[in-house]
Write a protein that holds these residues in place. Structure first.
Motif, PDB file in Angstrom:
ATOM      1  N   GLN A  47      18.175 -13.210 -20.403  1.00 49.22           N
ATOM      2  CA  GLN A  47      19.080 -12.277 -20.798  1.00 49.22           C
ATOM      3  C   GLN A  47      18.426 -11.744 -21.987  1.00 49.22           C
ATOM      4  O   GLN A  47      18.684  -9.940 -22.009  1.00 49.22           O
ATOM      5  CB  GLN A  47      20.636 -12.842 -20.241  1.00 49.22           C
ATOM      6  N   LEU A  48      19.038 -12.680 -22.395  1.00 50.22           N
ATOM      7  CA  LEU A  48      18.593 -12.062 -24.112  1.00 50.22           C
ATOM      8  C   LEU A  48      17.388 -11.202 -24.039  1.00 50.22           C
ATOM      9  O   LEU A  48      17.466 -10.313 -25.234  1.00 50.22           O
ATOM     10  CB  LEU A  48      18.198 -13.444 -25.232  1.00 50.22           C
ATOM     11  N   VAL A  49      16.499 -11.234 -23.693  1.00 57.32           N
ATOM     12  CA  VAL A  49      15.073 -10.477 -23.974  1.00 57.32           C
ATOM     13  C   VAL A  49      15.393  -9.036 -22.915  1.00 57.32           C
ATOM     14  O   VAL A  49      15.391  -7.561 -23.932  1.00 57.32           O
ATOM     15  CB  VAL A  49      13.553 -10.745 -22.715  1.00 57.32           C
ATOM     16  N   LYS A  50      16.037  -9.509 -22.059  1.00 58.00           N
ATOM     17  CA  LYS A  50      16.455  -7.671 -21.510  1.00 58.00           C
ATOM     18  C   LYS A  50      17.172  -6.836 -22.265  1.00 58.00           C
ATOM     19  O   LYS A  50      16.838  -5.800 -22.016  1.00 58.00           O
ATOM     20  CB  LYS A  50      17.247  -8.199 -20.224  1.00 58.00           C
ATOM     21  N   ARG A  51      17.969  -7.425 -23.450  1.00 59.84           N
ATOM     22  CA  ARG A  51      18.724  -7.360 -23.559  1.00 59.84           C
ATOM     23  C   ARG A  51      18.212  -6.229 -24.919  1.00 59.84           C
ATOM     24  O   ARG A  51      18.254  -4.754 -25.329  1.00 59.84           O
ATOM     25  CB  ARG A  51      20.216  -7.875 -24.082  1.00 59.84           C
ATOM     26  N   HIS A  52      17.231  -6.555 -25.449  1.00 62.60           N
ATOM     27  CA  HIS A  52      16.379  -6.179 -26.501  1.00 62.60           C
ATOM     28  C   HIS A  52      15.794  -5.241 -25.895  1.00 62.60           C
ATOM     29  O   HIS A  52      15.455  -4.480 -26.731  1.00 62.60           O
ATOM     30  CB  HIS A  52      15.872  -7.393 -27.277  1.00 62.60           C
ATOM     31  N   LEU A  53      14.596  -5.933 -24.516  1.00 59.82           N
ATOM     32  CA  LEU A  53      13.707  -4.760 -24.443  1.00 59.82           C
ATOM     33  C   LEU A  53      14.223  -3.340 -23.612  1.00 59.82           C
ATOM     34  O   LEU A  53      13.922  -2.513 -24.436  1.00 59.82           O
ATOM     35  CB  LEU A  53      13.312  -5.359 -23.004  1.00 59.82           C
ATOM     36  N   ARG A  54      15.759  -2.971 -23.581  1.00 64.23           N
ATOM     37  CA  ARG A  54      16.449  -1.632 -23.337  1.00 64.23           C
ATOM     38  C   ARG A  54      16.849  -1.474 -24.839  1.00 64.23           C
ATOM     39  O   ARG A  54      16.582  -0.023 -24.298  1.00 64.23           O
ATOM     40  CB  ARG A  54      17.924  -2.116 -22.524  1.00 64.23           C
ATOM     41  N   LYS A  55      17.580  -1.919 -25.359  1.00 68.17           N
ATOM     42  CA  LYS A  55      17.744  -1.076 -26.509  1.00 68.17           C
ATOM     43  C   LYS A  55      16.665  -1.089 -27.540  1.00 68.17           C
ATOM     44  O   LYS A  55      15.967   0.346 -28.073  1.00 68.17           O
ATOM     45  CB  LYS A  55      18.237  -2.185 -27.516  1.00 68.17           C
ATOM     46  N   LEU A  56      15.342  -1.291 -27.047  1.00 66.38           N
ATOM     47  CA  LEU A  56      13.800  -0.855 -28.064  1.00 66.38           C
ATOM     48  C   LEU A  56      13.614   0.400 -27.260  1.00 66.38           C
ATOM     49  O   LEU A  56      12.851   1.162 -27.464  1.00 66.38           O
ATOM     50  CB  LEU A  56      13.086  -2.336 -27.756  1.00 66.38           C
ATOM     51  N   GLU A  57      13.749   0.639 -25.944  1.00 61.05           N
ATOM     52  CA  GLU A  57      13.802   1.406 -25.186  1.00 61.05           C
ATOM     53  C   GLU A  57      14.113   2.653 -25.314  1.00 61.05           C
ATOM     54  O   GLU A  57      14.246   3.596 -25.783  1.00 61.05           O
ATOM     55  CB  GLU A  57      13.860   1.137 -23.444  1.00 61.05           C
ATOM     56  N   GLU A  58      15.561   2.035 -25.399  1.00 62.51           N
ATOM     57  CA  GLU A  58      16.786   2.901 -25.431  1.00 62.51           C
ATOM     58  C   GLU A  58      16.641   4.491 -26.878  1.00 62.51           C
ATOM     59  O   GLU A  58      16.336   5.353 -27.559  1.00 62.51           O
ATOM     60  CB  GLU A  58      18.094   2.690 -25.782  1.00 62.51           C
ATOM     61  N   HIS A  59      15.623   2.956 -28.146  1.00 63.35           N
ATOM     62  CA  HIS A  59      15.092   4.300 -29.094  1.00 63.35           C
ATOM     63  C   HIS A  59      14.092   4.274 -29.276  1.00 63.35           C
ATOM     64  O   HIS A  59      13.149   5.057 -30.483  1.00 63.35           O
ATOM     65  CB  HIS A  59      15.298   3.198 -30.763  1.00 63.35           C
ATOM     66  N   GLY A  60      13.566   4.321 -28.697  1.00 57.56           N
ATOM     67  CA  GLY A  60      12.015   4.848 -27.877  1.00 57.56           C
ATOM     68  C   GLY A  60      10.602   4.028 -28.695  1.00 57.56           C
ATOM     69  O   GLY A  60       9.207   4.648 -28.611  1.00 57.56           O
TER      70      GLY A  60
END
Length: 178
Positions: A47-60
């Motif tokens: 869950q922690l990894v998914k949250r961070h990866l989604r944030k990284l995706e949102e920021h390009g």
């Protein structure tokens, strides 16, 4: 756009070059190996990894790879230079294994982490025993004197183990104390 908070371990993993295209579970396993922290269940770490990866995706920084399947989700590195831009990325300030490794050899850090996990398990066990002794004494007041010696021994063991945990944590997270 809101500032992106990224764990230093994530930045380190992404910059290794081993992650051109990767799944969440692959990244999670690499993160666990890097941190050496097996104290949390894999689903919480995922869950922690998914949250961070989604944030990284949102920021390009990352982009999703269309695999035609719902799972596993795969990502591809899009633009790592965004990790270096000061206005958009703020990294958490916390001790990492890399920082501890500067003061202690990697083998020592690994051994200390294993000991720390063992001692934390002991703390939980002692805390559970203390709670049970108290519960038994409340339900059966006549047994209070009989279990008092065991209660005192367990409490002393708990205090000693807590001291060991604090000592190891101070070695792994060397912040100057006042």
């Amino acid at each position: 756009m809101k500032a992106l908070r990224v764990k230093p371990e994530f930045v380190s993993l992404l910059k290794t070059g081993d992650f051109d295209t990767f799944s969440v579970s692959h990244f999670r396993d690499a993160y666990l190996q890097l941190t050496g922290d097996d104290s949390k269940p894999k689903n919480l770490t995922s869950q922690l990894v998914k949250r961070h990866l989604r944030k990284l995706e949102e920021h390009g920084v990352l982009e999703r790879v269309d695999t035609g399947k719902l799972h596993p989700i795969e990502y591809r590195i899009k633009d790592l230079t965004r990790l270096d831009s000061r206005p958009s990325v703020r990294q958490h300030v916390e001790a990492t294994p890399e920082q501890a490794g500067k003061l202690l050899p990697e083998g020592v850090v690994h051994t200390l982490k294993l000991k720390l996990n063992k001692y934390r398990t002991g703390l939980l066990s002692s805390a559970g025993a203390l709670e049970e002794y108290e519960a038994i004494a409340k339900v059966q007041p006549s047994l209070k004197e009989a279990i008092q010696k065991k209660y005192d021994q367990t409490r002393e063991e708990y205090a000693k183990t807590l001291g060991k945990v604090r000592a190891i944590e101070s070695l792994l997270d060397p912040k100057p104390s006042l």
